[in-house]
Design a protein around this motif. Structure first.
Motif, PDB file in Angstrom:
ATOM      1  N   LEU A 117       2.446   1.675  -3.545  1.00 55.09           N
ATOM      2  CA  LEU A 117       1.450   2.136  -4.518  1.00 55.09           C
ATOM      3  C   LEU A 117       1.168   3.621  -4.304  1.00 55.09           C
ATOM      4  CD1 LEU A 117      -1.075  -0.848  -4.563  1.00 55.09           C
ATOM      5  CD2 LEU A 117       0.593  -0.217  -6.302  1.00 55.09           C
ATOM      6  N   TYR A 118       1.080   4.039  -3.053  1.00 60.28           N
ATOM      7  CA  TYR A 118       0.810   5.451  -2.779  1.00 60.28           C
ATOM      8  C   TYR A 118       1.999   6.312  -3.202  1.00 60.28           C
ATOM      9  CZ  TYR A 118      -0.474   9.757  -0.491  1.00 60.28           C
ATOM     10  OH  TYR A 118      -0.783  11.071  -0.260  1.00 60.28           O
TER      11      TYR A 118
ATOM     12  N   ILE B 295      -8.660  -0.375  -7.903  1.00 61.35           N
ATOM     13  CA  ILE B 295      -8.367   0.982  -8.355  1.00 61.35           C
ATOM     14  C   ILE B 295      -7.399   0.960  -9.543  1.00 61.35           C
ATOM     15  CG2 ILE B 295      -8.907   2.191  -6.208  1.00 61.35           C
ATOM     16  CD1 ILE B 295      -5.860   2.162  -5.609  1.00 61.35           C
TER      17      ILE B 295
ATOM     18  N   LYS C  27       0.826  -1.204   0.000  1.00 61.57           N
ATOM     19  CA  LYS C  27       0.000   0.000   0.000  1.00 61.57           C
ATOM     20  C   LYS C  27       0.863   1.258   0.000  1.00 61.57           C
ATOM     21  CE  LYS C  27      -4.053  -1.982   2.192  1.00 61.57           C
ATOM     22  NZ  LYS C  27      -4.904  -1.977   3.373  1.00 61.57           N
ATOM     23  N   GLN C  28       1.963   1.217   0.713  1.00 63.93           N
ATOM     24  CA  GLN C  28       2.838   2.387   0.780  1.00 63.93           C
ATOM     25  C   GLN C  28       3.505   2.635  -0.572  1.00 63.93           C
ATOM     26  OE1 GLN C  28       2.382   0.297   3.463  1.00 63.93           O
ATOM     27  NE2 GLN C  28       1.213   2.020   4.255  1.00 63.93           N
TER      28      GLN C  28
ATOM     29  N   GLY D 109       0.123   7.996  -5.809  1.00 65.24           N
ATOM     30  CA  GLY D 109      -0.712   8.911  -5.024  1.00 65.24           C
ATOM     31  C   GLY D 109      -2.099   8.356  -4.764  1.00 65.24           C
ATOM     32  N   LEU D 110      -2.314   7.083  -5.080  1.00 61.38           N
ATOM     33  CA  LEU D 110      -3.626   6.463  -4.863  1.00 61.38           C
ATOM     34  C   LEU D 110      -3.585   5.573  -3.627  1.00 61.38           C
ATOM     35  CD1 LEU D 110      -4.527   5.341  -8.503  1.00 61.38           C
ATOM     36  CD2 LEU D 110      -5.371   7.349  -7.284  1.00 61.38           C
ATOM     37  N   GLU D 111      -4.665   5.586  -2.885  1.00 59.31           N
ATOM     38  CA  GLU D 111      -4.775   4.703  -1.726  1.00 59.31           C
ATOM     39  C   GLU D 111      -5.721   3.566  -2.057  1.00 59.31           C
ATOM     40  OE1 GLU D 111      -5.895   6.709   1.843  1.00 59.31           O
ATOM     41  OE2 GLU D 111      -4.181   8.069   1.783  1.00 59.31           O
ATOM     42  N   VAL D 112      -5.301   2.353  -1.735  1.00 61.41           N
ATOM     43  CA  VAL D 112      -6.190   1.209  -1.921  1.00 61.41           C
ATOM     44  C   VAL D 112      -7.274   1.317  -0.848  1.00 61.41           C
ATOM     45  CG1 VAL D 112      -6.344  -1.294  -2.011  1.00 61.41           C
ATOM     46  CG2 VAL D 112      -4.206  -0.151  -2.647  1.00 61.41           C
ATOM     47  N   PRO D 113      -8.539   1.422  -1.240  1.00 64.75           N
ATOM     48  CA  PRO D 113      -9.583   1.572  -0.225  1.00 64.75           C
ATOM     49  C   PRO D 113      -9.555   0.416   0.765  1.00 64.75           C
ATOM     50  CG  PRO D 113     -10.477   1.966  -2.408  1.00 64.75           C
ATOM     51  CD  PRO D 113      -9.087   1.428  -2.602  1.00 64.75           C
ATOM     52  N   SER D 114      -9.865   0.746   1.999  1.00 70.19           N
ATOM     53  CA  SER D 114      -9.847  -0.245   3.064  1.00 70.19           C
ATOM     54  C   SER D 114     -10.703  -1.453   2.694  1.00 70.19           C
ATOM     55  CB  SER D 114     -10.386   0.405   4.337  1.00 70.19           C
ATOM     56  OG  SER D 114     -10.359  -0.507   5.392  1.00 70.19           O
TER      57      SER D 114
END
Lengths: 510, 345
Positions: A244-245, A261, A241-242, A249-254
């Motif tokens: 990818l962000y 995404i 997740k880190q 700049g995208l966050e994998v939704p919880s």
């Protein structure tokens, strides 16, 4: 230059990586016995296909994937099956699991290897072969690769390659990129093709300049448009997740997956294994593992899956004061139950531990809510609150405060001035919640079974009574039993109604 | 260690507390220079009482005494309280305040880490409510003419109430600037008159130096990452803004921002009191809210309330709101960003 996104928190750690990168990757000598667990991936264990006494060839399928989330297990070398029995496996619990024990014959005779013509084959057929080949994420999470290669209804736009390897001490991915970049790049292209991704971003922590250079050369040589992005060395930059962000700049939704995404993320080791499986027909029977820590010759070796950890670490020559072995890194790894457990697909690193290397911490003090844990939490959680909830068994509140979004990276524990083993509390709370969930489901099931049984008994009794009534009623009009039978029917009817009412009440009480 | 992480980058609770104590040293030095050695006696009495009370309470609660006594948290409470009290206050005053702070405000709430209220400020408020007269014995600063008390005279006065021959209590002590302004304003004088005349006694006194010394200690705490910038910045800025607004409305009745920032417990409050992690909020936005609200309350109590300074009451009132503030200012968890704020859909 790509604009990078800085994830919240994280830690600057001493990486201790240089010690294990001085020597090239070397193969390990064949051990006298290989112990191959059938559950080496997230999901259901593979079903054993061999029995004791049977001869197996190198790469032969010995465990058949069962269920959807599962993948194949193979004989790492040719030899004889000594046993199919529970053995201690690398797990913090020290519990045993079903393993195939193989005595190598030293001949290394392969099964027939069939490369996959992935460009012309049906994608689902390719994924099935990858599943059979036992490919699972080699970053340590061992999630079956074929699932991640199946975007389903989603469109994967960007394939992110994880070469960040952010945990201290671990260098297996670094060394793999330095030595075998062309194969990794081939694997990336296969994954890109299967996913239909447009863009490929290869994230590598900036403390691995040699790996970055090697990958860059391989990408250019392959004529690909993959972008190599050096990322800041801030632990846990290599968390899926880190990373990818950082790159998008995208966050994998919880509770969702990167696919949702338009992203997919693969570790470089997994992509290397993908290339070997697809282009050479080789199932996953070995991996690069770092041997480091309290050893005289830290290094990376190519170890057959199933090699006892004792044989593995012997190559690094552990020092006499070694008191245990840690699998994984110092932030997220765990102490192995013993040196007899085998190397598995998840074994990226084994650290020989000594009291001097990882000194014991003083006894925990009370939390003073200093908030350092919240400052470093990459998931932006409130670790001090989660700790308080876990400690007071207030699990509902812990869930409300997003306990399950904790990635257990260990940053909070590492900075806690009170030396509270915070991550342990979160693991405990999670397991308690899972256990309660299981209990609740079991109780639900038992209640439904009970209701069903009562209903069935009532129906049977009613039917019996009706049959009897039809028989007697048809022959004799003035049967003395007739009234009794009618009463029985009534009784059965009312009994049928009652359990239902009782369960409703139960349901309300619960 | 049996489970990950196996590395620790942390210091210790003791280290955190020690840094706070060290950060107070410049202010203590200025205190001694301005008001004489009395403050050192107060610090000594407070420390002794704090450690004794802490040990007794730990024993009564069945906790191990040594590790908790050596965490230095009791000393931090003692020092903060001692520095808030007039340095010529009788010994029993600081003793009662400290014992109450440690025994009631800290241990009856569950000890280190569990107290809802800032223990030092609880001690201070108990004293100012119970013994208001004794709480005004601030020695006249060096800048003013008058007899200075040495070690022995100060000790004799603090412990036995003995004044040196020929000295009068009124000559030794002086009202604090906040006090002077409050009383004089009540007597219908304008601020220009009050602040412009030397009869204003302690205005101006050495408070600027004290404020600067606390600020220096605060910067040290910031540099050491013991505290974050949120609380001091929000507190001082909000205090300045509120004071500035009133001052702009009526300059003759309401002192300006600089006055409110310099005098009273504004700076020690901003860097040392409101930053108490245990009784303060943990989220960045929460810290800003907490400190800004405390600043507004400080101003209102000072100007419209019955007490000369308002920091202690403001802190305690805001302590009550901390659980609420924390609950409503949580950071958006990764992957749970509210829609429309960027990030994932």
């Amino acid at each position: 230059m790509r604009r990078l996104h800085r994830f919240h928190g994280g830690l600057k750690l001493e990486d201790h990586k240089a010690i294990s990168t001085a020597r090239p990757i070397e193969p390990l000598p064949l051990p006298s016995e290989l112990v191959v667990p059938l559950a080496q991936h997230i999901g259901a264990a593979a079903k054993p296909l061999v029995s004791p006494g049977e001869r197996v060839l190198k790469g032969q399928l010995i465990g058949l994937p069962e269920g959807y989330v599962s993948c194949g297990v193979h004989a790492p070398t040719s030899g004889r099956v000594l046993a199919v029995e529970p053995r201690r496996v690398p797990h913090p619990s020290g519990l045993s699991d079903l393993c195939v024990v193989i005595e190598p014959d030293g001949q290394e005779r392969w099964v027939e290897r069939e490369p996959i013509d992935y460009l012309n084959a049906d994608p689902s057929e390719v994924r099935n072969r990858i599943r059979q080949a036992g490919l699972a994420g080699l970053g340590g999470a061992v999630f079956p690769s074929f699932i991640k290669l199946n975007p389903g209804a989603n469109t994967v736009r960007t394939l992110v390659v994880n070469g960040a390897e952010c945990e201290p001490y671990i260098t297996c991915d670094d060394m793999l990129m330095r030595a075998r970049a062309p194969d990794i790049v081939a694997g990336i292209e296969i994954a890109r093709h299967l996913l239909g991704a447009i863009e490929v971003l290869i994230g590598i922590e900036d403390n691995k300049p040699e790996a970055i250079a090697a990958m860059r050369t391989a990408v250019q040589a392959g004529g690909h448009a993959f972008e190599i992005v050096p990322v800041p060395s801030i632990y846990p930059a290599g968390g899926e997740k880190q990373l990818l962000y950082t790159l998008t700049g995208l966050e994998v939704p919880s509770g969702k997956r990167p696919h949702d995404i338009g992203l997919a993320c693969f570790n470089v080791g997994s992509l290397y294994a993908l290339a070997r499986a697809v282009l050479h027909g080789e199932p996953l029977i070995s991996r690069i593992t770092t041997i480091t820590g309290n050893v005289d010759e830290p290094r990376n070796v190519e170890a057959l899956i199933g090699t006892p950890v004792a044989n593995l670490v012997a190559a690094g020559r552990p020092r006499p004061d070694t008191d245990a072995y840690v699998m994984g890194g110092p932030m997220m790894g765990f102490v192995l139950p013993g040196p007899d457990v085998p190397v598995v697909k998840a074994t990226n690193c084994v650290i020989a531990r000594s009291p001097a290397l990882f000194p014991p911490l003083p006894a925990p003090m009370p939390c003073i809510r200093c908030g350092r844990c919240a400052e470093v939490c990459p998931a932006r959680l409130a670790p001090m609150d989660l700790y308080a909830f876990a400690k007071s068994q207030n699990f509902g509140k812990a869930q409300e405060y997003s306990l399950f979004d904790c990635i257990e990276c260990g940053c909070c524990s590492a900075v806690c001035p009170s030396h509270i083993p915070l991550v342990d509390y979160y693991r405990y709370a999670k397991s308690e919640i899972w256990a309660r969930e299981r209990e609740r489901k079991a109780a639900d099931l038992a209640r439904r079974r009970h209701e069903f049984r009562l209903a069935r008994l009532a129906r049977e009794q009613q039917e019996r009574a009706r049959r009897l009534a039809e028989k007697t009623g048809g022959t004799s009009q003035a049967s003395p039993d007739r009234e009794a039978i009618l009463a029985a029917i009534e009784q059965a009817k009312s009994r049928k109604a009652r359990p239902a009412a009782e369960t409703v009440e139960q349901g309300e009480v619960r | 260690m049996m489970s990950a992480p196996f590395v620790s980058l942390a210091g210790s609770v003791q280290g955190v507390m020690l840094r706070v104590l060290v950060a107070l040293v410049p202010a203590i030095a200025v205190h001694v220079w301005l008001y004489g050695p009395g403050v050192l006696i107060q610090l000594a009495v407070a420390s002794a009482v704090a450690l004794a009370t802490e040990a007794l309470m730990l024993k009564l609660r069945g906790s191990p005494v040594a590790p908790f006594l050596s965490d230095l948290s009791a000393l931090v409470t003692a020092w903060l309280l001692a520095l808030s009290l007039p340095s010529l206050a009788p010994w029993w005053l600081v003793a009662v305040g400290t014992a109450f702070a440690i025994a009631v405000a800290k241990h009856l709430y569950g000890g280190l880490g569990n107290n809802l209220f800032n223990p030092a400020m609880v001690g201070y408020c108990v004293l100012i409510i119970s013994f208001p007269a004794h709480m005004t014995r601030w020695p006249a600063p060096v800048a003013l003419p008058g007899p200075d008390l040495g070690w022995i005279e100060a000790a004799a006065f603090i412990f036995f109430g003995d004044l040196p021959a020929g000295a009068a209590l009124d000559a030794l002590t002086a009202a604090t600037p906040l006090d002077v302004v409050k009383t004089q304003l009540a007597a219908n004088r304008t601020l220009t008159e009050i602040l412009g005349q030397p009869v204003g006694h302690a205005v101006p006194d050495g408070s600027v130096w004290l404020a600067l010394a606390y600020a220096a200690g605060g910067l040290f705490l910031l540099q050491q990452r013991v505290i974050t910038w949120h609380v001091p910045v929000a507190y001082l800025a909000a205090l300045a803004v509120v004071a500035g607004l009133f001052h702009a409305a009526d300059a003759d009745r309401y002192a300006g921002p600089l006055f409110h920032l310099t005098y009273g417990a504004s700076v020690i409050g901003a860097f040392f009191i409101l930053t108490d992690p245990v009784s303060g909020p943990t989220t960045p936005i929460g810290k800003l809210l907490f400190a800004a609200s405390a600043a507004a309350l400080t101003y209102l109590i000072r100007v419209f309330g019955g007490y000369p300074d308002g920091v202690a009451f403001a802190v305690l009132i805001m302590n009550m709101a901390v659980p609420l503030i924390d609950a409503y200012t949580q950071l958006p968890v990764y992957g749970k960003k509210p829609p429309g704020s960027g990030g994932a859909p």
